[in-house]
Scaffold this active site. Structure first.
Site, PDB file in Angstrom:
ATOM      1  N   GLY A  17       0.859  -1.180   0.000  1.00  0.00           N
ATOM      2  CA  GLY A  17       0.000   0.000   0.000  1.00  0.00           C
ATOM      3  C   GLY A  17       0.900   1.236   0.000  1.00  0.00           C
ATOM      4  N   ARG A  76      10.323  -0.970  -4.506  1.00  0.00           N
ATOM      5  CA  ARG A  76       9.157  -1.110  -5.401  1.00  0.00           C
ATOM      6  C   ARG A  76       9.066   0.164  -6.246  1.00  0.00           C
ATOM      7  NH1 ARG A  76       3.660  -3.215  -3.032  1.00  0.00           N
ATOM      8  NH2 ARG A  76       3.386  -3.768  -5.218  1.00  0.00           N
ATOM      9  N   ASP A 125      -1.674   4.861  -6.197  1.00  0.00           N
ATOM     10  CA  ASP A 125      -0.243   4.699  -5.950  1.00  0.00           C
ATOM     11  C   ASP A 125       0.571   5.859  -6.492  1.00  0.00           C
ATOM     12  OD1 ASP A 125      -1.498   1.801  -6.190  1.00  0.00           O
ATOM     13  OD2 ASP A 125       0.237   1.742  -4.845  1.00  0.00           O
TER      14      ASP A 125
HETATM   15  O1  MRU Z   1       0.620  -3.895  -4.677  1.00  0.00           O
HETATM   16  P1  MRU Z   1      -0.019  -3.211  -3.504  1.00  0.00           P
HETATM   17  O2  MRU Z   1      -0.863  -4.113  -2.660  1.00  0.00           O
HETATM   18  O3  MRU Z   1       0.987  -2.421  -2.687  1.00  0.00           O
HETATM   19  O4  MRU Z   1      -0.987  -2.166  -4.187  1.00  0.00           O
HETATM   20  C1  MRU Z   1      -1.748  -1.319  -3.385  1.00  0.00           C
HETATM   21  C2  MRU Z   1      -2.750  -0.548  -4.122  1.00  0.00           C
HETATM   22  O5  MRU Z   1      -2.816  -0.516  -5.321  1.00  0.00           O
HETATM   23  C3  MRU Z   1      -3.611   0.291  -3.296  1.00  0.00           C
HETATM   24  O6  MRU Z   1      -4.911   0.334  -3.772  1.00  0.00           O
HETATM   25  C4  MRU Z   1      -2.962   1.672  -3.309  1.00  0.00           C
HETATM   26  O7  MRU Z   1      -1.623   1.593  -2.878  1.00  0.00           O
HETATM   27  C5  MRU Z   1      -3.640   2.619  -2.479  1.00  0.00           C
HETATM   28  S1  MRU Z   1      -3.257   2.317  -0.828  1.00  0.00           S
HETATM   29  C6  MRU Z   1      -3.975   3.494   0.130  1.00  0.00           C
END
Ligand code: MRU
Length: 362
Positions: free
Chosen positions: A54, A90, A242
């Protein structure tokens, strides 16, 4: 937020300022396990392998990773190397780069002797500001839900994708913050939770979170959203993000774009909850400019789950030798976004509004 009545966050710095405790999200919803991280290497592993995930949460966790390294070696060389190392964890969520850049801005001018304490203070500030931002954007989003409730009977039907809940942030969540605040205010809300293949953050995390909070919700296959919208069963879509570009293009978990297209076709408002730490004013065209993380094909070809005997196992769902691709994020063009719910208010997804928003930063 609370788990079994006990206040919990997915990231907590310890009182001795020498470690951070995280929830290992890979194990949810089957097991709630806390893990302690002592080094920047452990922090990098936790971010890269999605023990924490996230956008806002990986930014705050990386900030503590840098602070942990400053306890070991606060020289200029170590500071820069640690920043580069953690940034590599990431690529897509800009909060990671944002947090590291902010840490460097604070730490570079300081003497080596002062850096360890200042780094911890700066990481604490990033974490606490995230909590405040998410609480504030939730209040703005709540007004949207109240307006919908005022013109219909029955619960406000919200559809969300992935996990943009408290597990993805330091607290409250982004997309879930208006929902939690509506629920606390006694507004009837029901959430359609996209399972979010391939890693199933909706099924494993969002559904678990909403269940812990007592918010009515229903898990759906990712492909069901368009059908529900055609049948008037979705009042509003709220997702997290993101990275959002200067012109309002929204990068979020793979599959978000398809939800935006379906929402557009059916006249369903499509809102994005965005703390301003997720805004990247350096970029314009999200489709072309945002780096999209390519994750392991194994996340597509394999699934994990709990057996009737209570054991968590992984199984393969494909014929041997099947090739799979796994782009982890997609970009929703600004024209499909009804508005961005930020801690400073709800703004249109366009360049003038976003630049104005940042000029009025406190
Ligand atoms: O790959 P992830 O689980 O880190 O992706 C997270 C998302 O796409 C969320 O929807 C995004 O980070 C928003 S978190 C408040």
């Amino acid at each position: 937020m609370k788990v079994a009545g006990k206040a919990m966050r997915p990231l907590r710095a310890n009182a001795q300022r020498d470690a951070v405790q995280i929830i290992d999200q890979r194990l949810l919803p089957h097991r709630l396990h806390l893990e302690t991280l002592y080094t920047q290497q452990q922090v990098l592993t936790a971010i890269r392998d999605m023990w924490v995930r996230g956008a806002p949460l990986i930014g705050a966790t990386a900030a503590y990773g840098l602070a942990l390294q400053m306890r070991q070696d606060a020289s200029d060389g170590s500071l820069q190397a640690s920043a580069d190392f953690l940034r590599s964890a990431r690529p897509t969520a800009v909060n990671l780069d944002w947090a590291i850049t902010r840490m460097l801005r604070v730490l570079r001018p300081l003497s080596v002797a002062k850096r360890a304490a200042a780094a911890w203070d700066a990481a604490d500030a990033i974490a606490e500001e995230d909590v405040a931002a998410n609480a504030a954007l939730g209040r703005h989003g709540l007004a949207l839900l109240q307006a919908i409730a005022a013109r219909k009977s029955g619960p406000v039907q919200v559809l969300t994708h992935c996990n943009a809940g408290w597990l993805a942030t330091v607290d409250w969540g982004t997309a879930t913050s208006p929902i939690y605040q509506a629920h606390a205010a006694g507004l009837a809300v029901h959430v359609w939770v996209d399972e979010t293949r391939p890693r199933n953050q909706g099924a494993s995390l969002t559904a678990w979170e909403l269940g812990q909070a007592g918010v009515p919700h229903t898990l759906i296959a990712d492909n069901a959203g368009g059908h529900l919208m055609q049948h008037g069963q979705v009042d509003i879509v709220i997702v997290g993000c993101d990275r959002v570009t200067a012109r309002g293009d929204v990068c979020n978990k793979i599959g978000t774009y398809l939800k935006a297209l379906a929402a557009h076709d059916n006249g369903v408002p499509f809102y994005v909850a965005m703390p301003t730490s997720t805004l990247d004013l350096r970029l314009m065209d999200g489709v072309v400019e945002i780096p999209i993380e390519d994750r392991s094909a194994r996340e597509v070809t394999h699934l994990s789950g709990r057996t009737a005997a209570g054991e968590v196992v992984e199984v393969c769902i494909t014929a041997e030798g099947t090739t799979a691709a796994n782009p982890a994020f997609d970009v929703t063009p600004a024209r499909l976004v009804s508005g961005l719910i930020t801690e400073r208010g709800i703004v249109p997804a366009d360049e003038a509004a976003l630049r104005r928003l940042m000029e009025t930063a406190p």
